[in-house]
Each structure stands twice: as structure tokens, then as C-alpha cells.
Enzyme design. Structure first.
Site, short mmCIF file in Angstrom:
data_model
loop_
_atom_site.label_atom_id
_atom_site.label_comp_id
_atom_site.label_asym_id
_atom_site.label_seq_id
_atom_site.Cartn_x
_atom_site.Cartn_y
_atom_site.Cartn_z
N GLU A 324 0.90 -1.07 -0.14
CA GLU A 324 0.10 0.13 -0.04
C GLU A 324 0.86 1.24 0.09
O GLU A 324 0.84 2.30 0.76
CB GLU A 324 -0.92 0.03 1.27
CG GLU A 324 -1.78 -1.36 1.19
CD GLU A 324 -2.38 -1.60 2.85
OE1 GLU A 324 -2.41 -0.70 3.46
OE2 GLU A 324 -3.26 -2.69 2.77
N CYS A 420 -10.17 0.08 8.87
CA CYS A 420 -9.43 1.57 9.17
C CYS A 420 -10.09 2.70 8.41
O CYS A 420 -10.16 4.01 9.03
CB CYS A 420 -8.07 1.70 9.01
SG CYS A 420 -7.37 1.51 7.23
#
Lengths: 658, 658
Positions: A324, A420
Site C-alpha cells: 500500500e 481503518c
């Protein structure tokens, strides 16, 4: 001489909608998820059997850690942070909209957290329940300080909103425990967390409590980072645990954690994008609070690298799903990128903390870009579905059949195993009022970062001043600010001239004025009185953007924007194979506000454009001397943030141009 | 009436070089690798710790299985196939160039293999040494029949070349063991291997031995495939082994193995590309040998899908590294693809077997495309370095820093842990003479698939006929064929009119003739005499190719070719950032043969072209109203196959065009 922002109330139509969604949909919905009451599908963010995703179990984990229930921890090692981010959103929401029932619920959660906290202040349900002997021993993966940071942020927000001291006490005890455990002392751990977050939380705790130790600890973590590059490896070697804290994570290079070099030496934005911007947000705060100019210089360097070489036009960051993460300069593929919602939220934090250091419009421009495009694009208009990954080009069939694009969803799932992004959005939106202005008390100046209908109450030299900002942005470029003062008051009101406005007109009490442009802010120095009225008119032209030619993915392409929005084409409006659309070099565009579409949005119509005809290519893959033939059609563009709110299909931000 | 090809000798300069490299470099080199004598770096094809790569150990495995040594198996479960492919290359090489020493070495290997074969004919060093109880019990991963197939292919080739019966006996015993173990009988396994190969090997064994059981067994495996889609899962469930046969492989979908549907129902080329083309090559052979028209129809369908929607212009196949697999129609990314060397070799097998079924030039066109571009591009000009992955666009910095491109190497490594490609190339190059002609005995026709200087000896109605083909291809388009006959002999000589030639002239004994074009072959029916001379002249124009507009990766781009070669640009000739080069729509090109460059190659010079200037973009990532500015330069293109033989740098096949 002093200038302080006391309160700010948003009444803006565009943003109130989102803030109401958080209050009425997201917070109750997330509460149900945290308690495993919701009848929802929890989607894995990747096809990986090691990802826990059947339920949240987050509140249950606290009950077990608190000794109220028997059982095992379930979920990610950082599952606690879901509760903390919910709590932080609740805190901001209560400051906007009092709600006794919600406050009691949150008070109860804080009571539960207090029970789960260990005697010495340590707080983490995974390690308390499952592996107390591994406390702080696997920091590359453990997210212990990351979770602590999120609790501290929530506690600060909750105290500021409700004056509940219990949360703040837990936070201070937790910070004290960390302070005792880490440092250069003989029995202390000389290290840092694998995921930055504690650093920015500690600056907030310091700002509230003025306890110098918390600022020192934040600085310590930042300066320690990457100094001893063997730290994670040593912990890995010394770890006596038999199972990984997070499966499949140990192969990450130090760049992933921004732990490859001391942070002052890092020249480029590397590694996991959320980690990088959380680190930078903390660095910018420490630079301000500690007057650390070397730190500020490092912030500027990382900012410049990221913004001029590694950021998508939508304010997305993170060019690859693997880690990521950032990759390299100008590597901005549109269909395989990550562009995590949380990373753009972190970018907003970083930008805002830079604005507090220095009033440069580029920080607010990026803040606005990330906010109006990737951040709110991360949630559906119903407030119940969320993107983790925010692509600039999607074709559902490719996401289904190309494993390299399997992370690129084309409809927003309800929830993720690693949850998240949704709570991060909730806390951003409920705290949005904090981002509209920054003040420079010493220069007695107030800077308008964002144009959002709102009322701000300032205290200037112990007198109240109100700024009533009214705007029809983001759709039209008219901003008016009316001042209310107790007595005539001298201060500077600085207005950001946004990157998307080539021109402006500025009228004060009916008279056109010229204002000095200092670093992108138009400064109006004046003795203000009640009912002084500024009118700030920004042309809202449709912009055709091109990317730096070294961005290989965008060569020969243009993106269309208007005001803060970047626009995109969807299949539902334009048919499939959007890449066949070729815009002309001298393309004209037409803007229309459509009150019926997607809650009311501005659309862009393109008349003169071409679509490549494929019919003569039947059964031919490569041909020489093949003339390209075109058919005329029209194209409709919508703001990027509201894509994928109708039927699923292709979407595209960068359009081919011939 | 009969027509048979008896022998074929290649004397072609271009190809003799490669065949000599195999004999003088690759075969000795691979022998050293197989025996762990070589001082070489074995490169992992991926960053994966589960890949065994420290040594080959392949011969050692046989010694252990044969009881000559103590020890454990090392390497992949399919490590044996490296030895078999080496043996097959040796077989062909010996047929070209007698070498007593090499033949004795190979005889010794066969003796060793005989010792490693079990009493019932079973042959596999991994399972014999490590897990005899798991024999044939984990076929999705075990590669047992894959290895068996490679041995059978080697044995057939070795027998044909040397008349060594021992290898053939091992092969027949092995095939008999498999025949006894698999089928619909009560105590037989009703299933198939996870990697197709045995099927095409059995057709070769049948063609040599005329043992009908072998053809039947090949058909059985093909028809069984995908019929019971629970087969692999059942074996997985019933497997009593405690370790995976290949780590991390069990998650593959059935499409990966072409086991998702019965093969006659499969509409598209799916899954692992090498597996698919090996399956298709076997299907085409079975269609021919068993007169199975349904099978031929299935071959045509898969061929058409692959060639018209899923093949790169270089003859590469496999659009993704994940599963080394096909993805979906028109998905042909140039910088993240796989395009394994072995897959293009398998495509050559498939194309050639289709030519045996039906003389259509498209099969030979693809065979030539794969051969002259991806296949030989898979090896360095020194014959000692090899690509597994054959990209159409490379930038070293991106391969280094973007995990999604880490599989795309920019220099050819010496060897791979999974060493399938180099020996596969060796056997292709040494058997190349087999691909030049196909014969249709019943129509008394001989088809010229490839233009390679060579002498073919045919037997036509029990009389010898020689075809002396002389050509300056691949660099110039002149082919002459001179016949030598024992007596005037009637037969059809059919010449492929290649896809890259818009026109041709055909002269027989000094007279221009018109020849009927049947499915892309120019048919010359004639009673041939000695010293009859055909002159076939093909214009070698520089071609500017465009891809089907649905190939998103190639929109607005052109690729340049001349004759069988696709050309590319390298950084060493043209500087970095090759994507900044914009060819004009009416671009002119100039061809020059450079005898000094890379062993003598034709280069293409482009005079009138533009390079985008980036200097005005300093610190700007996105701009509106940014005029693109250009600087003139020249561009040099070289044939794709010889890229990465000088210093490392960028390479690009598809060039932007404005």
C-alpha cells in the site's frame, strides 16, 4: 497581542449532509459493527485467508481484557483502534450536535476501556489477553503504539468536546507507561512502532495538557526512527513468540516503515503511504510546537517530493497495492494503484499541520484536493459503503479477471476486515470545522484555507470577532465573509487564492480592492467593524489538466476539473470502453448543475469528441496501415467523488486526447 | 501415392549461429548446471523464499533415486524435467552434429535414469526418494505426468537420433505404468495431471511405436480434463501428506489448470499460459492422429481466441505474473505481463501441430512471430543468459522499485531456480528443422512454413526429391528453391505468403507465374525436374502496426516491424524516457543493415519525430493549459529479439504517436 479561534460552526449544505450522515448513519452503524450486531457483509480488502474478517469483535475484546468475559481475542492485532476512531468521531459529533444517549454510550465505552487498562497504564486487548509476555517485543508488527495513539487522539477530542476527564486520565496513564518504557535509559526500549501514529497523538496530548514529557516523547520517537536500522531485526530475532503477530508481514523492507534512514535524511516519500503521512503530520506538529526548524525543513522536503512527483490528481497517494505504498517518482498508474482513503486523510492531516507552520496556499490546495476527491470518494452517498482503494480508472471485468487488479473494487463494500478507512472518514468529517481557518496569533492574521459556509468565533486581544462565511462553493465560486466585532479590531484576513482560479475579484464593502498575494494568500489588513463584508469571486472555469510528461500513465491524456473537483466519466452515462473516447485538443466543455442527479451535482458535457470505431477490427489483433475511424457522440462527466453510486461499470479520470 | 519428409539440414547463417550456440554453449553449460559444477548465479524467478534455488541437484536426485547415493531430493518437484529437456536437446543436437563424447554422456544419463525407474515403470525422483506413498495422489501439484511426458519426448527424440533403444524402453515402461494407473477401471485413478505435457508426449510415442494404447491414453487424459471438476479437490482432501508438494499452490482456481470445463466446451484461452498451449498442442496432434474433428474444432476455437484477442505482437502470451496466466480479451499490458519464453515455445508447438492438420498460413505466421521475437528474445546472443519474462516495455528503475514489476527483469540472468525456459529453448532450436515444412501426403503437397536456408530430402512415391532452399531472410525477402529429382515428379509446392508481405513476385525457371493462394499458401502444382528453380521475392517494407482499439495498453501507439521481426527502442541508442518519443502519423522510416552491431542486424532509423520537452515542468505535477513542446531528434530501433544485449536500460516496443 493575541488571536485565537474559539469555535466554528459549519452550516454549509454540501458538508452538513456529510456530517449528518456520520451522525445518523455511520456512528450508529459502526457501533453495531463493533458490537457484532450488524447484519452486514464484511469484505476482505484482499484475497488472503490470513485476514480475520468474519466479525469485528472489537468491543468483545475489551470485555475479555477487562475481565468481564471469558474468551480469546479475535481480529487484527490493531482491532482496538476501530473503537478508538469511533470514539473520536463521537467526540467531534457531540461537539456539533449534543446527544445525551450517544454520550452515555461513549462514557460506557470509556469505562470499559478503563477496566481493560493494566495497572501500569498499558492498554492493548490483544497483548493483554493473548500474549502479555510479548508486550513491546515485536514493534514492527504489533501496532501497540499505533493503537495507543488512536486512543490518545480520541481521549483528547472527547475531553475537548465533553470535558470527560476519565478518558484523558486513561490517555495520560497510557502515555506515561509508554514514556517509562521507551527511551535511551538503561531499562528502556530504544525503538519505535512499526506504524507511526503515537507521535502525532502525543503532540495533541501535549497541546492539551502542556506536559512537556509528551512532546519530548513524540520527538524521541521521530528522531529515533531509522537511526538504528537493526532495531526491528533485533526484536524479530529476540522474539520468543511462536506465531506471527501479523502473518506474512515480516518480509517488508525498512522503507515500508520509513525506518531505513533517520527521518531528517529521508529525501523521498517512501513505503506504506498512510505511515508516511502520519509520520509527516507528527513531524510538522513537532516542528511547530518545539520550534524545530530542521524538522520543518525535512517536512518541506518530503512534502515537495510527494506533491510534485508522487500524488494523483485526485489527491490519492500510494502507487502500488504491494505494501500500500509509494513506488518511485512519476510512477502513477491509474488502474493498479492503491490510493487508500486513509492515506488521503493522512495527507490532509499533514497539509493542515504544515499550514499551522507556514501559510502557503499549496498546503491548503492539496488539503482541498484530497478532501473533495479521494477522501469523500471513499464513501458512498448513503454513508454506508466504503472504498479502501480509490482508482482513477476501473473496468469491472478487468478487476474480476486480472489478479493484478483484484484489489480495485468497482462498488463500495459495506465494511472491511481491516476497518481503518470508514472510521477515519467519520472522524475527519466530524472535525472538518478545524480545517477551515488557521491563525497566526503573532501576526494577528487569520487564514481562510477552505471555503465552507460557516460561522467562526475568534478572540482577538480579548475581544470577540465573528466571521460569517457564506459560499455557494463547491459548485459556484462566490464567497462572502461578513465580520461582527465588539469594537473595531485590526487584524489580517487572508484568503486562499485556489490553484484552480486563474483570476479573482475582491470587493470589500462594495469597493474593488487589490490585495497582496503572499504565498498564495490574499492579505487584507484592516480595522474590521461589524457588518464589514468581503465578496470574493473566483471564476469556476472548466479546466483541462495535463500531467508532467514523465508520468507515463498519463501521457497523451487530459483530466477535467472544475473548482475543487476532478471529474470522471462513468459507463452508465457514456457506454463501455471509455478509453475509446478521444478528446480534441481544442475541446469545449459545458457545465450544468443537475439538481436531480446524485443529490445534486454539477455535470460537464462534452459535445465535440470522437469515439474510435472498432467494427472493422473483427478477428484482427494487429494491423498495418489501419486508419483509425471515429464516430461522434457526447460525453457526460461527473465529479469523481460521487462515482460508483449508480450501477457498476467502467470509470475513468484521464481521457485520451488526439 | 505418398510423400514423406526424410531429412532436413539447416545451413542458414542466422539459425546456424543459434544452433551452434546450443551445441557449444548451452548443452555443456546446462550439463554443468545439472551436475552443480557450474560457477553460476541461480536467479529466483520471483522473490519467494519457498523457491529452491541454491543449486540444481537434478543429476544428484537421480543418483539418490537409483540407490547410488544417500541423501534427499532437492529442488522443485519437477526438477527431473530439466534433465529430460537437456536430453532431448542433446538428441536433436546429435542428429545435426555427431559427437561421440556427448552421446556417451547421454547414454550414461539414460543408464542412470533406468536405475532410478521403479520396477513397475514408475519414474520420478522426488516421489521415489521422499514420498512414495503419495504417488499420483496430489496431481494438481505433483507434475509426475509432466515429468513423465518430458522423459517420453526425450526418449522419442533420442531413439530417432541415435537408435538407442534403452531410453525408448524406459519410456514405454513408464507409459505402460501410467496406462495401468489411470482410466475408468475399478482400481484406476480417474484424473489427470495439473500440468499438461504427458498428452503431447504420448502422441509422439504413439507416432513412433504405433502402439494404439498410447494414443488412447493421451485422448483419455484430454477428455477427462475438466469433466469431473472435483477431482483435484478430492485428491487434496484425501491427501495424507503433511507438507505441500509445491508451497502456496493450492489456491489456484481450476482455470489455472484448464480443468474448469471439459476441453471441448472451453471457449477461451484461460489459466497458466504454458499449460494451455501444451494442452492445445496435444489436442491438435490427437485431432490429426485420431481423426477427431470435434477436437480439431476445439483447437480452432482456442486458437482463434488466443491469437485474435490474447497474444502480444511479439508472439508472447500470458498477461499476468499471477499464475503466469491469461487474463481476459484484449488485456495486454506491456510492462506487467508475463510472456514466458516457454509459453511462446508451446505456442510454436501448437501452431505447428495445427499446420499438420490444415495448411493455413495464419498458423505459420504465428509460429514465425513467436519464434523470431519472444522465443529467441528469451536468450542472450551469448547463449548463456535467459529471460523467463519477456516484456514489451521496461524501465529498470520501475522494475527495481515497483513490486508489481519486480518480475520484469531488464538483464537476462544466468539461470533460474525453475529452469524450464533455457532447456526448452535448447530443444526448440536444435529441432528447428522440423518446423520448416509440413507435408500433406494424400494431396502430395509440401508446404513451406518458414524461410530458412536448408536442404530437405523428400520421398515421393519412393523417389527422392531434394529441395534446396536459399534465402537472405530474415534480413531481405528473397527466397529461392531449387529442386533435385531422380526423375520428373509431380507434386505441389506451396509457399507461405507471410502476413508481413503485401505483395510478392514468383518466378519459376525465369518466368513470372501466378499461383493460387489457398488459405495463405501459394500453390505451385507442377512436374518438377532437377534444377527447377523457384524465386520468391517478398517486399520487406517497414510496417507500422496498430493494435485492435480494445487493447487499452496500445491505444494511440504504434509498433514497428520489418519482415518477421518486431522492432524496439533501447535507452542505449535513444536516451531515457522512451515514452516521451512521439512518432508522427505520416512517419517515414529508413532501414540499414549494420554488420557491426549485435552480430549483424537490420536497424531502423526514424528521422522526423518529436520528443516532449519536460524542462518547463519543474516542480509542477499537474497543469492546465500546458502546451506540449517538442524537440526533434532521431530514433534507432533494433529487432526485439536482441534487446538487452548491451548495457541495461529502458526498452519499448509500442511507441506513442501523435
Amino acid at each position: 497581542m493575541s488571536l485565537h479561534l474559539q469555535s466554528l460552526t459549519i452550516t454549509d449544505q454540501f458538508w452538513s449532509h456529510y456530517r449528518e450522515l456520520v451522525r445518523t448513519e455511520m456512528i450508529p452503524y459502526q457501533w453495531n459493527v463493533l458490537n457484532d450486531n450488524a447484519d452486514i457483509t464484511i469484505e476482505k480488502e484482499r484475497n488472503d485467508n490470513s485476514i480475520p474478517s468474519e466479525k469485528s469483535h472489537a468491543i468483545e475484546n475489551f470485555k475479555i481484557a477487562a475481565g468481564l468475559k471469558q474468551g480469546n481475542h479475535y481480529g487484527w492485532v490493531f482491532q482496538d483502534s476501530d473503537v478508538y476512531k469511533w470514539l473520536e468521531a463521537v467526540a467531534y459529533s457531540l461537539s456539533i450536535h449534543a446527544d445525551t444517549e450517544l454520550q452515555e454510550l461513549a462514557d460506557g465505552v470509556i469505562d470499559l476501556i478503563a477496566l481493560a487498562q493494566e495497572e501500569d497504564g498499558y492498554l492493548n486487548t490483544y497483548f493483554s489477553i493473548e500474549e502479555p509476555e510479548r508486550r513491546f517485543k515485536k514493534l514492527a508488527e504489533s501496532h501497540e503504539l499505533y493503537c495507543a495513539g488512536h486512543f490518545i487522539e480520541a481521549a483528547v477530542a472527547y475531553y475537548e468536546s465533553t470535558h470527560n476527564e476519565k478518558a484523558l486520565q486513561i490517555a495520560c496513564r497510557l502515555a506515561d507507561c509508554i514514556d517509562a518504557s521507551f527511551g535511551k535509559g538503561e531499562h528502556q526500549i530504544q525503538g519505535y512502532d512499526g506504524h507511526e501514529e503515537i507521535e502525532l497523538a502525543l503532540t495533541k496530548l501535549y497541546s492539551l495538557t502542556k506536559e512537556q514529557r509528551y512532546l519530548n516523547l513524540s520527538r524521541y520517537f521521530l528522531y529515533e526512527r531509522g537511526t538504528d536500522t537493526t532495531f526491528f531485526a533485533r526484536q524479530q530475532t529476540e522474539d520468543t513468540g511462536t506465531k506471527p503477530v501479523i502473518a506474512g508481514m515480516s518480509h517488508r523492507p525498512l522503507e515500508y516503515y520509513q525506518a531505513h534512514q533517520p527521518i531528517l535524511e529521508q529525501q523521498t516519500a517512501e513505503g506504506h503511504a498512510v505511515r508516511l503521512v502520519y509520520m509527516c503530520a507528527a513531524m510538522a506538529d513537532v516542528a511547530l510546537l518545539a520550534g524545530d526548524t530542521a524538522m520543518l525543513e525535512a517536512c518541506r522536503r518530503l512534502w515537495k517530493n510527494m506533491i510534485t512527483k508522487r500524488m494523483y490528481i485526485t489527491g490519492g497517494i500510494g502507487s502500488t497495492v504491494d505494501g500500500e505504498a509509494f513506488t518511485l517518482d512519476y510512477d502513477l498508474p491509474n488502474d493498479t494503484m492503491y490510493c487508500e482513503t486513509c492515506a488521503s486523510i493522512g495527507l490532509i492531516f499533514f497539509a493542515f499541520n504544515m499550514l499551522k507552520n507556514e501559510a502557503r496556499s499549496e498546503y491548503a490546495d492539496v488539503l482541498e484536493r484530497a478532501l473533495y476527491n479521494t477522501a469523500i470518494g471513499g464513501m458512498a452517498l448513503d454513508g454506508k459503503h466504503f472504498f479502501y482503494v480509490n482508482p482513477l480508472e476501473v473496468r469491472p471485468e478487468n478487476s474480476r479477471k486480472d489478479p493484478g487488479k483484484s484489489h480495485v473494487k468497482f462498488t463500495r463494500p459495506e465494511w472491511f476486515g481491516c476497518a481503518c478507512c470508514p472510521p477515519n472518514l467519520a472522524r475527519l468529517l466530524t472535525s472538518l470545522h478545524k480545517y477551515i481557518y488557521t491563525v497566526q496569533s503573532e501576526q494577528k492574521a487569520i487564514y481562510t484555507n477552505l471555503f465552507i459556509t460557516s460561522t467562526a468565533t475568534l478572540e482577538i486581544d480579548h475581544h470577540k470577532v465573528q466571521l460569517e462565511q457564506t459560499t455557494n462553493l463547491p459548485w459556484e465560486g462566490h464567497v462572502s465573509i461578513v465580520t461582527q466585532t465588539e469594537q473595531p479590531t485590526a487584524f489580517t484576513l487572508a484568503l486562499r487564492l485556489p490553484y484552480w482560479a486563474d483570476d479573482y475579484s475582491l470587493i470589500v464593502n462594495g469597493e474593488h480592492i487589490e490585495a497582496e498575494n503572499i504565498n498564495g494568500f490574499l492579505h487584507i489588513d484592516r480595522v474590521w467593524q461589524s457588518n464589514d463584508k468581503i465578496e470574493f469571486v473566483l471564476p469556476m472555469e472548466i479546466k483541462q489538466y495535463t500531467a508532467h510528461p514523465l508520468v507515463r500513465a498519463d501521457i497523451g491524456k487530459v483530466a477535467i476539473g472544475r473548482g475543487p473537483f476532478i471529474y470522471c466519466a462513468e459507463e452508465v452515462d457514456n457506454g463501455e470502453h471509455l478509453h475509446l473516447i478521444q478528446l480534441n485538443k481544442d475541446q469545449t466543455y459545458q457545465y450544468t448543475f443537475d439538481p436531480q442527479l446524485l443529490g445534486g451535482i454539477g455535470t460537464i458535457h462534452v459535445e465535440a469528441r470522437k469515439r474510435i470505431i472498432t467494427s472493422q477490427w473483427e478477428d484482427v489483433l494487429y494491423a498495418s496501415q489501419a486508419a483509425t475511424t471515429y464516430a461522434p457522440t457526447t460525453l457526460r462527466l461527473i465529479p469523481y467523488y460521487c462515482w460508483a453510486n449508480r450501477q457498476s461499470g467502467e470509470m475513468r479520470v484521464w481521457h485520451n486526447q488526439t
